[in-house]
Design an enzyme around this catalytic site. Structure first.
Site, short mmCIF file in Angstrom:
data_model
loop_
_atom_site.label_atom_id
_atom_site.label_comp_id
_atom_site.label_asym_id
_atom_site.label_seq_id
_atom_site.Cartn_x
_atom_site.Cartn_y
_atom_site.Cartn_z
N ASP A 88 5.44 5.26 -0.81
CA ASP A 88 4.89 5.09 0.86
C ASP A 88 6.44 5.68 1.62
O ASP A 88 7.35 5.84 1.68
CB ASP A 88 5.08 3.85 1.33
CG ASP A 88 3.05 3.02 0.24
OD1 ASP A 88 3.26 4.20 -0.96
OD2 ASP A 88 3.39 2.19 0.01
N HIS B 223 9.31 3.94 -2.74
CA HIS B 223 9.36 5.40 -1.11
C HIS B 223 10.07 6.23 -1.32
O HIS B 223 10.99 6.04 -2.13
CB HIS B 223 10.08 4.26 -0.18
CG HIS B 223 9.49 3.15 -0.42
ND1 HIS B 223 9.04 1.57 -1.03
CD2 HIS B 223 8.36 2.80 1.26
CE1 HIS B 223 8.35 0.57 -0.54
NE2 HIS B 223 7.54 1.63 0.51
#
Length: 223
Positions: free
Chosen positions: A36, A180
């Site tokens: 993300d 991430h």
């Protein structure tokens, strides 16, 4: 004529993500690694690692970041990774009005499409904050919702050994793991993670591949 026909078939096959045509998650142990908040400055390094390992992943992109680094979004798609919408400004969606939520999703759809020529079919709500209203509004813009079966909390850990341990602890068949590509430690330890997951028999695939052709469907939440 036969040669031309064979060439056409070959080109058609190579235009598709490799794992979408070769991995059957009903028969083998699959796991989806998702990243993300990008595209970030470390994303190209992650893409090199994934390419070297022959692994496909899923990237949920923030609209603002796509506008800053459109070439990285294009690179991720060109390498066969799946692309999703992670809103434009990474706000908690339930706190917003209907129009604000739709704007967050639509603006990001437009940014990703402008950068990659692809209009995503799935989104991930920032922080995992969602409700029935958010899901209904996502349905209006033809988006499925993708959450996760486990999160590494890599943004909080900021430690390569702890991040690796978290991934290995969370790994399970048909799992979806949240990480991430904006966390340098995650990118740094990814070669070790991929090696160990493969050793444990996992096929690392995109979320659409994991769904085995049963999605993503607009207005539906996965997994």
């Amino acid at each position: 004529m036969v040669i031309h026909a064979l060439l056409a078939v070959t080109l058609a096959m190579t235009s598709l993500p490799a794992q979408a045509t070769t991995v059957d998650c009903a028969r083998v142990k699959c796991l989806a690694l998702t990243f993300d908040d990008g595209p970030g400055v470390k994303t190209p390094t992650l893409l090199k690692t994934l390419k070297k390992a022959g692994v496909k992943a899923t990237f949920f992109l923030v609209g603002k970041q796509v506008e800053l680094r459109p070439e990285i979004a294009r690179q991720a798609l060109a390498q066969g990774h799946a692309i999703g919408n992670h809103t434009y400004s990474h706000n908690s969606l339930p706190a917003l009005s209907d129009n604000e939520i739709l704007e967050e999703l639509k603006t990001t759809q437009d940014a990703i499409e402008q950068a990659t020529k692809l209009r995503p079919k799935m989104f991930r709500p920032p922080y995992g904050h969602t409700d029935d209203r958010v899901l209904g509004l996502a349905d209006q813009v033809d988006l499925a919702q993708v959450l996760w079966t486990g999160t590494t909390l890599d943004w909080k850990l900021r430690d390569t050994k702890k991040i690796k341990a978290a991934v290995l602890r969370l790994a399970k068949r048909d799992g979806v793991i949240l990480m991430h590509d904006t966390v340098p430690e995650t990118v740094k330890v990814m070669p070790e993670i991929l090696k160990e997951l493969k050793k444990r028999g996992y096929h690392l695939v995109t979320v659409p591949t994991l769904l085995r052709g049963k999605g993503p469907e607009p207005g539906v939440s996965y997994p």
